[in-house]
Design a protein around this motif. Structure first.
Motif, PDB file in Angstrom:
ATOM      1  N   ARG A 137       0.823  -1.212   0.000  1.00 42.05           N
ATOM      2  CA  ARG A 137       0.000   0.000   0.000  1.00 42.05           C
ATOM      3  C   ARG A 137       0.856   1.261   0.000  1.00 42.05           C
ATOM      4  O   ARG A 137       0.572   2.235   0.694  1.00 42.05           O
ATOM      5  CB  ARG A 137      -0.948  -0.021   1.193  1.00 42.05           C
ATOM      6  N   TYR A 138       1.917   1.231  -0.767  1.00 43.02           N
ATOM      7  CA  TYR A 138       2.807   2.380  -0.921  1.00 43.02           C
ATOM      8  C   TYR A 138       3.479   2.243  -2.281  1.00 43.02           C
ATOM      9  O   TYR A 138       3.408   1.185  -2.912  1.00 43.02           O
ATOM     10  CB  TYR A 138       3.853   2.411   0.199  1.00 43.02           C
ATOM     11  N   HIS A 139       4.142   3.275  -2.733  1.00 38.97           N
ATOM     12  CA  HIS A 139       4.794   3.234  -4.044  1.00 38.97           C
ATOM     13  C   HIS A 139       6.167   2.597  -3.909  1.00 38.97           C
ATOM     14  O   HIS A 139       7.152   3.269  -3.603  1.00 38.97           O
ATOM     15  CB  HIS A 139       4.886   4.644  -4.633  1.00 38.97           C
ATOM     16  N   ASN A 140       6.228   1.302  -4.157  1.00 40.52           N
ATOM     17  CA  ASN A 140       7.512   0.614  -4.000  1.00 40.52           C
ATOM     18  C   ASN A 140       8.478   0.901  -5.141  1.00 40.52           C
ATOM     19  O   ASN A 140       9.634   0.508  -5.087  1.00 40.52           O
ATOM     20  CB  ASN A 140       7.325  -0.889  -3.787  1.00 40.52           C
ATOM     21  N   ASP A 141       8.026   1.589  -6.179  1.00 41.62           N
ATOM     22  CA  ASP A 141       8.958   2.070  -7.195  1.00 41.62           C
ATOM     23  C   ASP A 141       9.843   3.182  -6.634  1.00 41.62           C
ATOM     24  O   ASP A 141      10.967   3.384  -7.087  1.00 41.62           O
ATOM     25  CB  ASP A 141       8.213   2.612  -8.417  1.00 41.62           C
ATOM     26  N   PHE A 142       9.313   3.904  -5.654  1.00 44.39           N
ATOM     27  CA  PHE A 142      10.020   5.047  -5.084  1.00 44.39           C
ATOM     28  C   PHE A 142      10.563   4.789  -3.685  1.00 44.39           C
ATOM     29  O   PHE A 142      11.529   5.434  -3.262  1.00 44.39           O
ATOM     30  CB  PHE A 142       9.092   6.268  -5.025  1.00 44.39           C
ATOM     31  N   LEU A 143       9.935   3.879  -2.943  1.00 43.25           N
ATOM     32  CA  LEU A 143      10.229   3.756  -1.514  1.00 43.25           C
ATOM     33  C   LEU A 143      10.678   2.355  -1.122  1.00 43.25           C
ATOM     34  O   LEU A 143      10.201   1.361  -1.644  1.00 43.25           O
ATOM     35  CB  LEU A 143       8.986   4.107  -0.694  1.00 43.25           C
ATOM     36  N   ASP A 144      11.588   2.322  -0.157  1.00 40.70           N
ATOM     37  CA  ASP A 144      11.924   1.100   0.566  1.00 40.70           C
ATOM     38  C   ASP A 144      11.198   1.136   1.902  1.00 40.70           C
ATOM     39  O   ASP A 144      11.041   2.204   2.511  1.00 40.70           O
ATOM     40  CB  ASP A 144      13.433   1.000   0.810  1.00 40.70           C
ATOM     41  N   ALA A 145      10.762  -0.026   2.368  1.00 35.79           N
ATOM     42  CA  ALA A 145      10.051  -0.129   3.642  1.00 35.79           C
ATOM     43  C   ALA A 145      10.850  -0.985   4.615  1.00 35.79           C
ATOM     44  O   ALA A 145      11.322  -2.068   4.256  1.00 35.79           O
ATOM     45  CB  ALA A 145       8.667  -0.735   3.426  1.00 35.79           C
ATOM     46  N   GLN A 146      10.992  -0.491   5.841  1.00 31.81           N
ATOM     47  CA  GLN A 146      11.668  -1.235   6.899  1.00 31.81           C
ATOM     48  C   GLN A 146      10.723  -1.383   8.086  1.00 31.81           C
ATOM     49  O   GLN A 146      10.090  -0.399   8.504  1.00 31.81           O
ATOM     50  CB  GLN A 146      12.920  -0.501   7.382  1.00 31.81           C
ATOM     51  N   THR A 147      10.648  -2.576   8.632  1.00 32.32           N
ATOM     52  CA  THR A 147       9.904  -2.740   9.874  1.00 32.32           C
ATOM     53  C   THR A 147      10.661  -2.041  11.001  1.00 32.32           C
ATOM     54  O   THR A 147      11.854  -1.732  10.877  1.00 32.32           O
ATOM     55  CB  THR A 147       9.733  -4.225  10.228  1.00 32.32           C
ATOM     56  N   TYR A 148       9.978  -1.795  12.093  1.00 35.44           N
ATOM     57  CA  TYR A 148      10.607  -1.125  13.238  1.00 35.44           C
ATOM     58  C   TYR A 148      11.845  -1.882  13.689  1.00 35.44           C
ATOM     59  O   TYR A 148      12.884  -1.278  13.983  1.00 35.44           O
ATOM     60  CB  TYR A 148       9.599  -1.020  14.380  1.00 35.44           C
ATOM     61  N   ALA A 149      11.776  -3.203  13.714  1.00 33.92           N
ATOM     62  CA  ALA A 149      12.903  -4.016  14.172  1.00 33.92           C
ATOM     63  C   ALA A 149      14.118  -3.881  13.263  1.00 33.92           C
ATOM     64  O   ALA A 149      15.255  -4.115  13.701  1.00 33.92           O
ATOM     65  CB  ALA A 149      12.489  -5.481  14.271  1.00 33.92           C
ATOM     66  N   GLU A 150      13.894  -3.493  12.016  1.00 28.99           N
ATOM     67  CA  GLU A 150      14.994  -3.355  11.053  1.00 28.99           C
ATOM     68  C   GLU A 150      15.661  -1.988  11.102  1.00 28.99           C
ATOM     69  O   GLU A 150      16.690  -1.781  10.457  1.00 28.99           O
ATOM     70  CB  GLU A 150      14.472  -3.621   9.635  1.00 28.99           C
ATOM     71  N   THR A 151      15.077  -1.050  11.846  1.00 31.22           N
ATOM     72  CA  THR A 151      15.642   0.296  11.906  1.00 31.22           C
ATOM     73  C   THR A 151      16.712   0.375  12.991  1.00 31.22           C
ATOM     74  O   THR A 151      16.842  -0.510  13.836  1.00 31.22           O
ATOM     75  CB  THR A 151      14.545   1.342  12.182  1.00 31.22           C
ATOM     76  N   THR A 152      17.467   1.467  12.978  1.00 27.17           N
ATOM     77  CA  THR A 152      18.566   1.636  13.934  1.00 27.17           C
ATOM     78  C   THR A 152      18.053   2.149  15.278  1.00 27.17           C
ATOM     79  O   THR A 152      16.951   2.709  15.373  1.00 27.17           O
ATOM     80  CB  THR A 152      19.602   2.629  13.396  1.00 27.17           C
TER      81      THR A 152
END
Length: 198
Positions: A137-152
């Motif tokens: 449900r987002y533009h994956n051509d433009f965006l990468d998605a990270q779950t909270y656990a994958e963030t710093t």
């Protein structure tokens, strides 16, 4: 009370505008350094994530400053945002379209066409239904998605601090609920970052 069109439009550095009530379209259009704070009243304050507090096209072309709003926005939120930090509790369609900078944290539902043409900045989305990634449900051509656990750790601390400010400045009950159950609720956040463009 109720603000009409363009509350805080083009407001500059050093200004702080606090609205207790609701606003129409174009809140913070061209925002240029000011802080805009919108607080809900009555039942809308108790259930801020269920009520629209400001209209369409908020932060259109905004370049700097901050917005904290204890309620939802309409459609086309933060289109062409190039430097504003904003916390909102839900948005309609086309949020963060053509965004080139800044930081947006959305603590509630998101409509269709999220992040179209977004080439800069960061966007956190609270996804209680776990559909942003699973249903793309987002533009994956433009965006990468990270779950909270994958963030710093640094990114996670920055998000927590933003929600603390949302509670302090906008008197957000939703923010209070999220912070009170942070170990569980934080897992519902997704960080969207622009993909490198060729």
């Amino acid at each position: 009370g109720t603000a009409g069109q363009s509350f805080g439009a083009f407001a500059g550095k050093g200004m702080k505008l606090i609205l207790t009530g609701q606003a129409n379209d174009f809140v913070g259009k061209g925002l240029s350094g000011a802080d805009l704070i919108l607080r809900a009243v009555g039942s809308a304050a108790e259930h801020s994530d269920e009520h629209v507090l400001l209209g369409n096209v908020a932060l259109y072309g905004a370049i700097s400053g901050r917005l904290f709003a204890a309620g939802r926005a309409g459609e086309r939120f933060a289109v062409r945002n190039s430097g504003v930090t904003a916390v909102i509790e839900g948005v309609g369609d086309h949020a963060c379209e053509y965004m080139t900078g800044g930081l947006v944290a959305i603590l509630g539902p998101v409509g269709i066409n999220f992040g179209a043409g977004m080439t800069g900045g960061l966007a956190w989305v609270y996804d209680a239904e776990q559909t942003m990634i699973s249903e793309v449900r987002y533009h994956n051509d433009f965006l990468d998605a990270q779950t909270y656990a994958e963030t710093t750790d640094e990114q996670q601390k920055a998000l927590h601090a933003l929600i603390e400010e949302q509670v302090s400045l906008a008197h957000s009950r939703l923010g209070e609920r999220l912070l009170a159950d942070w170990p569980k609720q934080s897992a519902n956040f997704i960080l969207f970052t622009p993909k490198p463009q060729a």
